[in-house]
Design a protein around this motif. Structure first.
Motif, PDB file in Angstrom:
ATOM      1  N   ARG A 310      43.636  94.418  55.598  1.00 47.50           N
ATOM      2  CA  ARG A 310      44.516  95.097  56.529  1.00 47.50           C
ATOM      3  C   ARG A 310      43.863  94.804  57.964  1.00 47.50           C
ATOM      4  O   ARG A 310      44.466  94.820  58.886  1.00 47.50           O
ATOM      5  N   GLN A 311      42.552  94.352  57.965  1.00 46.39           N
ATOM      6  CA  GLN A 311      41.933  94.201  59.036  1.00 46.39           C
ATOM      7  C   GLN A 311      42.390  92.695  59.552  1.00 46.39           C
ATOM      8  O   GLN A 311      42.807  92.697  60.950  1.00 46.39           O
ATOM      9  N   ALA A 312      42.590  91.786  58.732  1.00 42.97           N
ATOM     10  CA  ALA A 312      43.000  90.719  59.180  1.00 42.97           C
ATOM     11  C   ALA A 312      44.235  90.423  59.648  1.00 42.97           C
ATOM     12  O   ALA A 312      44.627  89.992  60.489  1.00 42.97           O
ATOM     13  N   GLU A 313      45.354  91.477  58.881  1.00 44.22           N
ATOM     14  CA  GLU A 313      46.394  91.496  59.452  1.00 44.22           C
ATOM     15  C   GLU A 313      46.775  92.016  60.671  1.00 44.22           C
ATOM     16  O   GLU A 313      47.546  91.789  61.567  1.00 44.22           O
ATOM     17  N   VAL A 314      45.872  92.959  61.338  1.00 44.75           N
ATOM     18  CA  VAL A 314      45.934  93.723  62.444  1.00 44.75           C
ATOM     19  C   VAL A 314      45.844  92.393  63.483  1.00 44.75           C
ATOM     20  O   VAL A 314      46.451  92.417  64.515  1.00 44.75           O
TER      21      VAL A 314
END
Ligand code: GLV
Ligand code: MG
Length: 347
Positions: A310-314
């Motif tokens: 989720r962090q990387a997708e942001v």
């Protein structure tokens, strides 16, 4: 995840937000050509009381006549405690509301303030038959606004962003500073003495609490949190330090009170090539891990798991959004072959 789905405000680039006094037509023209993501045309504190009627006229003319494509345009109205505010809303929205993306409401203190402006804007939009819906940006810059932040954040479907107005906030909370943003030398701690009796001074960030609180409320309501002004425009390093620390906390952009601060904000609030490359490697490693039926793996000696996706997708999503917007801006700046670019254009 909660069962409650948080609706997200329309996706807009908001890395830099340029403040432009409505009383100065030359600045308004320059702002339309600037590389700022958002420009707010000011009717409030940058305009002296006697100049407000003329500033309204300038802003209406600028909205109708200048080419604002490629950027988001906002108007900062006067506060609800002044008699200027109703005329700001009526004149600007009636005469140029179909060219306006956002209204910035300063010193918002309660959800009822938002309701009042929403009611006025809704009536004017309906009466004029506008197709666009004007969004709201709220400056959180009083103790009352900070106290009622959660209600303000949820007060209207027009809400798009929350801004930390550090100068008025300092005045409202009676903070012992006259600077606009930045650290204060008296806000520090001393380390214990070492064996020779020496002590280090560690400066703290006196704005950490309000910015963090604003980020939480903004994100809980699907809004963009934006850091406000940094007054010393001759200190680009100081500006960048303030911008970076707000970006790390989750802010999406920062005000530019001088054109020289636009590029600094755009730089700080665009993820670096290294950050994006790392995020892509995390996504690839997790994809592989999931294929192998594992929920967590090590990458570069550190644990990553599903939260890391989720962090990387942001990060990757933001980089894509920036690339797309910059391409559109470049296309708009370059006149089409064989065609003369119109000087002025309605949006
Ligand atoms: C912005 O309006 C501020 O008061 O900092
Ligand atoms: Mg202010």
């Amino acid at each position: 995840m909660s069962f409650k789905i948080v609706d997200q405000a329309p996706a807009r680039m908001n890395r830099s937000e340029l403040a432009v006094p409505g009383s100065n037509p030359v600045f308004l023209e320059k702002a339309a050509k600037s590389p700022a993501d958002v420009v707010f045309l000011d009717l409030e504190d940058a305009v002296a009381p006697d100049d407000k009627p003329q500033a309204r006229k300038n802003i209406i003319e600028a909205l109708n006549d200048l080419d604002w494509s490629g950027k988001t345009v906002s108007v900062r109205i006067n506060g609800l405690d002044t008699h200027y505010m109703y005329r700001d809303v009526v004149d600007v929205v009636e005469q140029a509301g179909d060219k306006l993306d956002l209204i910035m409401i300063p010193k918002v203190g309660t959800a009822a303030d938002v309701y009042a402006v929403d009611m006025m804007v809704t009536q004017i939009e309906q009466a004029k038959g506008f197709k666009n819906r004007i969004g709201f940006e709220h400056i959180i810059e009083t103790a009352l606004g900070m106290q009622n932040l959660a209600e303000i954040g949820a007060a209207s479907p027009r809400n798009e962003s929350l801004h930390f107005g550090v100068a008025d906030y300092a005045a409202s909370t009676k903070a012992r500073t006259t600077g606009i943003g930045g650290p204060h030398p008296d806000y520090h701690v001393l380390t214990d003495p070492d064996s020779e009796g020496n002590r280090d001074v560690h400066w703290g960030d006196m704005w950490h609490y309000p910015i963090t609180k604003m980020v939480v409320v903004a994100r809980a309501n699907g809004l963009r949190p934006i850091d406000g002004p940094f007054g010393d425009f001759q200190d680009p390093e100081g500006y960048k330090a303030q911008a970076f620390r707000a970006a790390v906390l989750g802010c999406e952009g920062k005000w530019a009170i001088h054109p020289s601060q636009i590029a600094l904000a755009n730089e700080v609030y665009s993820p670096s090539k290294e950050e994006v490359a790392k995020a892509k490697r995390i996504l690839a490693a997790m994809k592989q891990a999931q294929k192998e039926g594992r929920g967590a793996v090590a990458l570069d000696g550190r644990l990553i798991d599903i939260a890391s996706i989720r962090q990387a997708e942001v990060m990757v999503k933001k980089a894509r959004q920036i690339a797309k917007a910059e391409k559109a801006q470049a296309a708009q700046a370059a006149p089409a072959k064989g065609k003369a670019k119109p000087k002025k254009k309605n949006k």
